[in-house]
Enzyme design. Structure first.
Site, PDB file in Angstrom:
ATOM      1  N   HIS A   1     -11.646  -8.848  -6.501  1.00 29.10           N
ATOM      2  CA  HIS A   1     -11.411  -7.397  -5.986  1.00 29.10           C
ATOM      3  C   HIS A   1     -10.594  -6.971  -6.998  1.00 29.10           C
ATOM      4  CE1 HIS A   1     -10.114  -4.631  -3.197  1.00 29.10           C
ATOM      5  NE2 HIS A   1      -9.175  -5.213  -2.843  1.00 29.10           N
TER       6      HIS A   1
ATOM      7  N   HIS B   1      -3.497 -13.339  -0.449  1.00 36.48           N
ATOM      8  CA  HIS B   1      -2.267 -13.045  -0.017  1.00 36.48           C
ATOM      9  C   HIS B   1      -1.968 -14.348   1.085  1.00 36.48           C
ATOM     10  CE1 HIS B   1      -2.122  -9.142  -1.685  1.00 36.48           C
ATOM     11  NE2 HIS B   1      -3.288  -8.826  -1.117  1.00 36.48           N
TER      12      HIS B   1
ATOM     13  N   GLU C   1      -8.684  -4.046  -6.515  1.00 34.50           N
ATOM     14  CA  GLU C   1      -7.466  -3.483  -6.150  1.00 34.50           C
ATOM     15  C   GLU C   1      -6.166  -4.046  -6.899  1.00 34.50           C
ATOM     16  OE1 GLU C   1      -6.908  -2.945  -2.032  1.00 34.50           O
ATOM     17  OE2 GLU C   1      -5.228  -1.482  -2.145  1.00 34.50           O
TER      18      GLU C   1
ATOM     19  N   HIS D   1     -12.226  -5.938   1.812  1.00 34.75           N
ATOM     20  CA  HIS D   1     -12.086  -4.813   2.555  1.00 34.75           C
ATOM     21  C   HIS D   1     -12.410  -3.593   1.772  1.00 34.75           C
ATOM     22  CE1 HIS D   1      -7.874  -3.379   1.204  1.00 34.75           C
ATOM     23  NE2 HIS D   1      -8.032  -4.455   0.673  1.00 34.75           N
TER      24      HIS D   1
ATOM     25  N   ASP E   1      -3.314  -5.062  -6.588  1.00 33.03           N
ATOM     26  CA  ASP E   1      -2.345  -6.137  -6.268  1.00 33.03           C
ATOM     27  C   ASP E   1      -3.064  -7.286  -6.881  1.00 33.03           C
ATOM     28  OD1 ASP E   1      -4.165  -5.462  -4.324  1.00 33.03           O
ATOM     29  OD2 ASP E   1      -3.282  -6.511  -3.035  1.00 33.03           O
TER      30      ASP E   1
ATOM     31  N   ASP F   1      -8.824 -11.045  -0.471  1.00 34.17           N
ATOM     32  CA  ASP F   1      -8.233 -10.485   0.906  1.00 34.17           C
ATOM     33  C   ASP F   1      -8.294 -10.898   2.237  1.00 34.17           C
ATOM     34  OD1 ASP F   1      -6.403  -8.526  -0.532  1.00 34.17           O
ATOM     35  OD2 ASP F   1      -7.784  -7.049  -0.653  1.00 34.17           O
TER      36      ASP F   1
ATOM     37  N   HIS G   1       0.790  -1.272  -0.155  1.00 33.10           N
ATOM     38  CA  HIS G   1       0.075  -0.106   0.194  1.00 33.10           C
ATOM     39  C   HIS G   1       0.931   1.351  -0.215  1.00 33.10           C
ATOM     40  CE1 HIS G   1      -4.040  -1.646   1.626  1.00 33.10           C
ATOM     41  NE2 HIS G   1      -3.963  -1.930   0.322  1.00 33.10           N
TER      42      HIS G   1
ATOM     43  N   TYR H   1      -2.527  -8.510   9.749  1.00 32.37           N
ATOM     44  CA  TYR H   1      -3.321  -8.068   8.765  1.00 32.37           C
ATOM     45  C   TYR H   1      -4.451  -7.674   9.188  1.00 32.37           C
ATOM     46  CZ  TYR H   1      -5.008  -9.298   3.986  1.00 32.37           C
ATOM     47  OH  TYR H   1      -5.515  -9.296   2.703  1.00 32.37           O
TER      48      TYR H   1
HETATM   49 FE1  FEO Z   1      -7.352  -5.067  -1.337  1.00 28.26          FE
HETATM   50 FE2  FEO Z   1      -4.848  -7.460  -1.779  1.00 28.26          FE
HETATM   51  O1  FEO Z   1      -5.969  -5.754  -2.071  1.00 28.26           O
END
Ligand code: FEO
Length: 398
Positions: free
Chosen positions: A79, A226, A81, A146, A83, A165, A23, A193
């Protein structure tokens, strides 16, 4: 190289051993991370998520080694985002018409980031996608776990929940599965996390997990985006999340401070001595906010029942390491935690009132008005700090 999860389901992600910050610079990743993507090769072939943009070419090149890309029937974007969606622009050059299944918010986010008119298929909770062979994907919206666009995808038959996530850890491991890794490391990364990413959404976390439990479907694996795949007692992490989401605290008190010439540090030491003297059972820990990792401190706050913040006064305010910390803590919305403030001053003495204001705004229950002391603490002041610590220990034990 693809790694088998079970049946015809494979991990095709990227293990990022070099990652030290995530991030931007907001989140420290002491043990790297991974961007988990999955390939399901049933009658229909599905790719679940991709990887972070810097690895997009490597990801697609590797995927080409495993499968003729033209065989991919569906892409799932749990998701948006970057990543997890970062390799879509590279990948979709080869699959321009293949549908991308995501939530309505997922479309907004993907279009907003990549400005492409891909073949989006919007899904809602309960929608299914048939893969042949008696297997289906079932979609479950998971807003704010999230991001507003987040969703889970459940594979029937193999009973795998692709949770993106949620239930993840920033933890690189070639072992890939939860039962093979060092359990202390895994717990450390999983709770960090949760504390740093999911705490503000705890009420939604509880509701979503209860919703999944109420479905009564078997879950053989939780494959987050992750870290390791939960295959041994996979629901253990969901049960931990329920515990962490319920105003979690341990019998700990964290003293977090910054200091210019050592006076506020000496107060911190004396407060710790007082706490320990009044309650030998409590695990009191000290952290210099300017020297220690911010995300590790946040995890300590998450695990503590009380936090004690210290700063000397500078320019009628507080030191910047403390200001940065309290800004992030405010957004994390910790619940049911007590707090107190302390600090030295030489001239005007605003640090403690300022810390009190920040703590109240962040939702902490103030134990008292704080301890503010003039110039360098002498033995009398240090004794006063010790008594202050004893008061904190007593107030924290009820
Ligand atoms: Fe919300 Fe692993 O990205």
């Amino acid at each position: 190289m693809k790694r088998k999860l079970k049946s015809n389901v494979y991990w095709v992600g990227k293990m990022d051993w070099e990652l030290t910050r995530f991030h931007g610079n907001e989140y420290s990743t002491h043990r790297g991370s991974s961007y988990n993507a999955f390939l399901i090769e049933e009658e229909k072939v599905v790719l679940v998520d991709t990887v972070w943009a810097p690895f997009s070419k490597e990801f697609v090149d590797n995927l080409k080694q495993e499968i003729d890309l033209s065989r991919i029937d569906y892409v799932i974007a749990n998701h948006a985002e970057v990543d997890h969606s970062g390799a879509l622009p590279e990948l979709m050059q080869y699959l321009p018409d293949v549908p991308i299944y995501c939530t309505a918010n997922g479309v907004k986010s993907l279009k907003g980031q990549y400005h492409k008119e891909w073949n989006f298929k919007i899904v809602k909770t309960g929608d299914t996608l048939d893969l042949g062979g008696g297997k289906q994907l079932v979609f479950i919206e998971a807003p704010m776990l999230h991001w507003p666009d987040s969703m889970f995808t459940y594979l029937t038959g193999d009973n795998i929940l692709f949770s993106n996530d949620a239930f993840g850890q920033h933890y690189a491991s070639e072992y890939l599965f939860n039962d093979l890794v060092d359990q202390d490391e895994l717990y450390t990364e999983a709770i960090k996390y949760y504390a740093n990413i999911l705490t503000p959404f705890s009420a939604l976390v509880t509701r979503k997990i209860q919703e999944i439990f109420a479905l009564g479907v078997p879950v053989d694996m939780i494959a987050a985006s992750h870290g390791v795949i939960w295959r041994d007692k996979p629901l253990q992490i969901a049960e931990k999340y329920l515990e962490w989401a319920d105003a979690y605290q341990e019998n700990r008190i964290a003293i977090i401070y910054d200091t210019m010439w050592g006076g506020t540090r000496r107060l911190a030491d004396a407060i710790a001595k007082g706490i320990q003297g009044a309650d030998p059972e409590v695990d009191v820990r000290l952290f210099n906010a300017a020297q220690r990792d911010k995300n590790d401190i946040i995890t300590e706050i998450f695990r503590s029942k009380t936090v004690v913040l210290g700063s000397p006064t500078i320019n009628r305010g507080i030191l910047t390491s403390m200001a940065a910390l309290i800004e992030e803590v405010t957004g994390l919305k910790f619940r049911s935690k007590r707090a107190a403030a302390f600090g030295t001053y030489g001239w005007s003495g605003e640090s403690v009132p300022n810390l009190n204001t920040y703590l109240k705004k962040a939702g902490f229950e103030l134990i008292n008005e704080g301890l503010i002391t003039l110039w360098e603490p002498d033995d009398r002041i240090l004794k006063q700090a010790e008594e202050f610590g004893k008061d904190i220990a007593r107030a924290s034990s009820v």
